[in-house]
Scaffold this motif. Sequence first.
Motif, short mmCIF file in Angstrom:
data_model
loop_
_atom_site.label_atom_id
_atom_site.label_comp_id
_atom_site.label_asym_id
_atom_site.label_seq_id
_atom_site.Cartn_x
_atom_site.Cartn_y
_atom_site.Cartn_z
N LYS A 64 -1.11 -0.38 -14.75
CA LYS A 64 0.35 -0.36 -14.55
C LYS A 64 0.69 -0.56 -13.08
O LYS A 64 1.63 -1.26 -12.74
N LEU A 65 -0.10 0.08 -12.18
CA LEU A 65 0.14 -0.11 -10.73
C LEU A 65 -0.05 -1.56 -10.32
O LEU A 65 0.74 -2.10 -9.57
N ALA A 66 -1.08 -2.19 -10.86
CA ALA A 66 -1.35 -3.59 -10.53
C ALA A 66 -0.23 -4.48 -11.04
O ALA A 66 0.18 -5.43 -10.36
N ALA A 67 0.28 -4.17 -12.22
CA ALA A 67 1.36 -4.99 -12.79
C ALA A 67 2.64 -4.85 -11.96
O ALA A 67 3.38 -5.82 -11.78
N GLU A 68 2.88 -3.65 -11.43
CA GLU A 68 4.09 -3.43 -10.63
C GLU A 68 4.02 -4.09 -9.27
O GLU A 68 5.02 -4.53 -8.74
N ILE B 105 4.48 10.31 -7.07
CA ILE B 105 5.50 10.62 -8.07
C ILE B 105 4.86 10.91 -9.41
O ILE B 105 5.19 11.88 -10.09
N ASP B 106 3.92 10.03 -9.83
CA ASP B 106 3.26 10.19 -11.12
C ASP B 106 1.76 10.00 -10.95
O ASP B 106 1.26 8.87 -11.03
N PRO B 107 1.00 11.09 -10.72
CA PRO B 107 -0.44 10.97 -10.47
C PRO B 107 -1.24 10.42 -11.65
O PRO B 107 -2.36 9.93 -11.47
N LYS B 108 -0.69 10.48 -12.87
CA LYS B 108 -1.41 10.01 -14.05
C LYS B 108 -1.17 8.53 -14.35
O LYS B 108 -1.62 8.01 -15.36
N LEU B 109 -0.49 7.84 -13.44
CA LEU B 109 -0.19 6.42 -13.61
C LEU B 109 -1.49 5.61 -13.60
O LEU B 109 -2.35 5.83 -12.74
N SER B 110 -1.65 4.70 -14.54
CA SER B 110 -2.90 3.96 -14.64
C SER B 110 -2.95 2.83 -13.62
O SER B 110 -1.93 2.35 -13.13
N ALA B 111 -4.17 2.41 -13.32
CA ALA B 111 -4.38 1.33 -12.35
C ALA B 111 -3.80 0.02 -12.87
O ALA B 111 -3.31 -0.79 -12.11
N LYS C 181 0.84 -1.21 0.00
CA LYS C 181 0.00 0.00 0.00
C LYS C 181 0.87 1.25 0.00
O LYS C 181 0.60 2.21 -0.74
N ARG C 182 1.92 1.24 0.83
CA ARG C 182 2.81 2.41 0.88
C ARG C 182 3.52 2.62 -0.46
O ARG C 182 3.70 3.75 -0.91
N LYS C 183 3.91 1.52 -1.12
CA LYS C 183 4.59 1.62 -2.42
C LYS C 183 3.66 2.22 -3.46
O LYS C 183 4.06 3.07 -4.25
N ILE C 184 2.42 1.79 -3.47
CA ILE C 184 1.44 2.32 -4.43
C ILE C 184 1.23 3.81 -4.20
O ILE C 184 1.22 4.60 -5.15
N LEU C 185 1.07 4.21 -2.94
CA LEU C 185 0.88 5.63 -2.64
C LEU C 185 2.09 6.45 -3.06
O LEU C 185 1.95 7.57 -3.59
N LYS C 186 3.29 5.90 -2.86
CA LYS C 186 4.51 6.60 -3.26
C LYS C 186 4.55 6.76 -4.78
O LYS C 186 4.86 7.84 -5.30
N ASP C 187 4.20 5.68 -5.52
CA ASP C 187 4.20 5.75 -6.98
C ASP C 187 3.18 6.76 -7.50
O ASP C 187 3.42 7.48 -8.46
N ILE C 188 2.02 6.85 -6.83
CA ILE C 188 0.99 7.79 -7.26
C ILE C 188 1.43 9.23 -6.99
O ILE C 188 1.17 10.12 -7.80
#
Length: 92
Positions: free
Chosen positions: A86-90, A78-84, A69-76
Amino acid sequence: MGTQRETNIDVRKFILRLFKRGKSYREIAKIVSRSHSCVQKIIGRFKSDGLIENKSGKGRKSILRDVAKRKILKDIKIDPKLSAVKLAAETS
């Protein structure tokens, strides 16, 4: 269906005291302003498990760990336009 509200511990103890004095479910329900089925469930749980409180661990378990959860929030952040997708794949 009616609204669900949790019966506090003091009321549950009072319900059990009334039951031990020989009152019926419906009489107790009128006294504490709850449905007779609510009173029946409280008394039944006390008879079977000896518990007055709710059991812990109810509800759906989380799929993600806190680290993910913390990693996802950090990624968002950094890049708010990141798609769900791509987040799921990471995270997988």
